[in-house]
Design a protein around this motif. Structure first.
Motif, PDB file in Angstrom:
ATOM      1  N   THR A 157       0.837  -1.199   0.000  1.00  0.00           N
ATOM      2  CA  THR A 157       0.000   0.000   0.000  1.00  0.00           C
ATOM      3  C   THR A 157       0.876   1.254   0.000  1.00  0.00           C
ATOM      4  OG1 THR A 157      -1.696  -1.177   1.252  1.00  0.00           O
ATOM      5  CG2 THR A 157      -1.818   1.222   1.273  1.00  0.00           C
ATOM      6  N   ASN A 158       0.472   2.250  -0.762  1.00  0.00           N
ATOM      7  CA  ASN A 158       1.182   3.529  -0.811  1.00  0.00           C
ATOM      8  C   ASN A 158       0.777   4.358   0.408  1.00  0.00           C
ATOM      9  OD1 ASN A 158       2.599   5.779  -1.535  1.00  0.00           O
ATOM     10  ND2 ASN A 158       1.230   6.379  -3.201  1.00  0.00           N
ATOM     11  N   THR A 159       1.520   4.175   1.494  1.00  0.00           N
ATOM     12  CA  THR A 159       1.176   4.837   2.761  1.00  0.00           C
ATOM     13  C   THR A 159       2.456   5.141   3.527  1.00  0.00           C
ATOM     14  OG1 THR A 159       0.062   4.545   4.889  1.00  0.00           O
ATOM     15  CG2 THR A 159       0.871   2.562   3.843  1.00  0.00           C
ATOM     16  N   ASP A 160       2.382   6.118   4.420  1.00  0.00           N
ATOM     17  CA  ASP A 160       3.521   6.425   5.291  1.00  0.00           C
ATOM     18  C   ASP A 160       3.555   5.520   6.523  1.00  0.00           C
ATOM     19  OD1 ASP A 160       4.423   8.476   3.654  1.00  0.00           O
ATOM     20  OD2 ASP A 160       3.137   9.972   4.616  1.00  0.00           O
ATOM     21  N   ASN A 161       2.562   4.653   6.654  1.00  0.00           N
ATOM     22  CA  ASN A 161       2.479   3.756   7.807  1.00  0.00           C
ATOM     23  C   ASN A 161       3.431   2.567   7.593  1.00  0.00           C
ATOM     24  OD1 ASN A 161       1.828   1.890   9.772  1.00  0.00           O
ATOM     25  ND2 ASN A 161      -0.383   2.277   9.660  1.00  0.00           N
ATOM     26  N   ALA A 162       4.642   2.692   8.141  1.00  0.00           N
ATOM     27  CA  ALA A 162       5.669   1.667   7.928  1.00  0.00           C
ATOM     28  C   ALA A 162       5.243   0.311   8.485  1.00  0.00           C
ATOM     29  CB  ALA A 162       6.988   2.106   8.569  1.00  0.00           C
ATOM     30  N   ALA A 163       4.523   0.311   9.596  1.00  0.00           N
ATOM     31  CA  ALA A 163       4.090  -0.957  10.196  1.00  0.00           C
ATOM     32  C   ALA A 163       3.158  -1.712   9.255  1.00  0.00           C
ATOM     33  CB  ALA A 163       3.399  -0.692  11.534  1.00  0.00           C
ATOM     34  N   GLN A 164       2.270  -0.979   8.589  1.00  0.00           N
ATOM     35  CA  GLN A 164       1.346  -1.623   7.660  1.00  0.00           C
ATOM     36  C   GLN A 164       2.094  -2.187   6.453  1.00  0.00           C
ATOM     37  OE1 GLN A 164      -1.914   0.816   6.216  1.00  0.00           O
ATOM     38  NE2 GLN A 164      -2.317  -0.574   4.529  1.00  0.00           N
ATOM     39  N   VAL A 165       3.025  -1.405   5.921  1.00  0.00           N
ATOM     40  CA  VAL A 165       3.810  -1.853   4.760  1.00  0.00           C
ATOM     41  C   VAL A 165       4.609  -3.106   5.115  1.00  0.00           C
ATOM     42  CG1 VAL A 165       5.696  -1.244   3.194  1.00  0.00           C
ATOM     43  CG2 VAL A 165       3.908   0.436   3.712  1.00  0.00           C
ATOM     44  N   LEU A 166       5.261  -3.080   6.263  1.00  0.00           N
ATOM     45  CA  LEU A 166       6.053  -4.230   6.693  1.00  0.00           C
ATOM     46  C   LEU A 166       5.160  -5.458   6.869  1.00  0.00           C
ATOM     47  CD1 LEU A 166       8.790  -5.368   7.585  1.00  0.00           C
ATOM     48  CD2 LEU A 166       8.275  -4.573   9.908  1.00  0.00           C
ATOM     49  N   LYS A 167       3.982  -5.258   7.434  1.00  0.00           N
ATOM     50  CA  LYS A 167       3.051  -6.376   7.624  1.00  0.00           C
ATOM     51  C   LYS A 167       2.649  -6.992   6.285  1.00  0.00           C
ATOM     52  CE  LYS A 167      -1.671  -6.751   8.831  1.00  0.00           C
ATOM     53  NZ  LYS A 167      -2.832  -6.041   9.327  1.00  0.00           N
ATOM     54  N   GLU A 168       2.382  -6.148   5.288  1.00  0.00           N
ATOM     55  CA  GLU A 168       2.001  -6.654   3.961  1.00  0.00           C
ATOM     56  C   GLU A 168       3.143  -7.446   3.336  1.00  0.00           C
ATOM     57  OE1 GLU A 168      -1.183  -3.025   3.108  1.00  0.00           O
ATOM     58  OE2 GLU A 168       0.727  -3.062   2.031  1.00  0.00           O
TER      59      GLU A 168
END
Length: 222
Positions: A157-168
């Motif tokens: 996902t194109n987001t600044d939320n690093a935790a979400q990106v790492l989870k994906e």
């Protein structure tokens, strides 16, 4: 020339502890810029558009390793089949069949990555887990001798939320491990995980990426 050679060296240094490889995304960049990065030692380049890739390929050294990383239509496969090294974004069995058919005409085996949808945005291409399973079962029943399924590919996902990106990225890594255990036991070629771009490649590396696709850091903004 707009190649950022210090950034290139920084990326290589970041990849080195992970044993990952760089695919330099050269879409809409001139041949001179690609040649400059080639002269610095880079060999794998990624393109998104068939027509552009076909125009560039003969103008650059023969040992360039071309990766097609965009959405590929079946009717365009024949144009890149003679030389492409890897196709990153395969999202249907029909496309796999066409790649194998066109590769056979040139006595080649083309490495393919299966694209999985891991982002929250609806705009990204890719299969969900059930579609991936269906494709692999079809492939098991109908082997395609001129392609090799070399791994998975995904875009976070194109987001600044690093935790979400790492989870994906971690979810895709887990799926990769499950697919390997079920379908590729004893086959060492199913090892690639193509994740991570200029803004999130450090997170992708933490989650097991083997191929990062980086453009703007190396060539400047498009």
């Amino acid at each position: 020339m707009s190649v950022n050679l210090p950034a290139y060296q920084q990326v290589l240094a970041a990849l080195q502890p992970y044993g990952a490889r760089l695919v330099a995304v050269s879409k809409i960049k001139p041949v001179a810029d690609i040649q400059a990065l080639y002269n610095a030692g880079q060999r794998a380049f990624g393109e998104n558009y068939v027509q552009e890739l076909v125009q560039k390929q003969p103008e650059l050294p023969a040992d360039v390793e071309w990766h097609f990383i965009g959405h590929l239509q079946s009717n365009k496969v024949k144009y890149i089949a003679p030389f492409v090294s890897m196709i990153h974004a395969v999202d249907s069995f029909k496309l796999l069949q066409e790649i194998s058919k066109q590769a056979a005409k040139h006595n080649r085996v083309i490495d393919c990555l299966l694209q999985v949808h891991i982002a929250e945005e609806e705009t990204k291409f890719g299969m969900d887990a059930a579609e991936l399973e269906a494709l692999l079962q079809q492939w098991q029943q109908q082997p395609l001798p001129n392609i090799r399924i070399a791994g998975l590919m995904g875009m976070a996902t194109n987001t600044d939320n690093a935790a979400q990106v790492l989870k994906e990225f971690q979810q895709l890594k887990a799926l990769h491990a499950a697919v390997k255990a079920r379908y590729f036991t004893g086959h060492d070629y199913f090892r690639e995980l193509s994740t991570g771009m200029s803004g999130d490649y450090h997170l992708a590396l933490q989650a097991g990426s083997t191929l990062v696709r980086i453009g703007s850091l190396l060539f400047g903004a498009r």
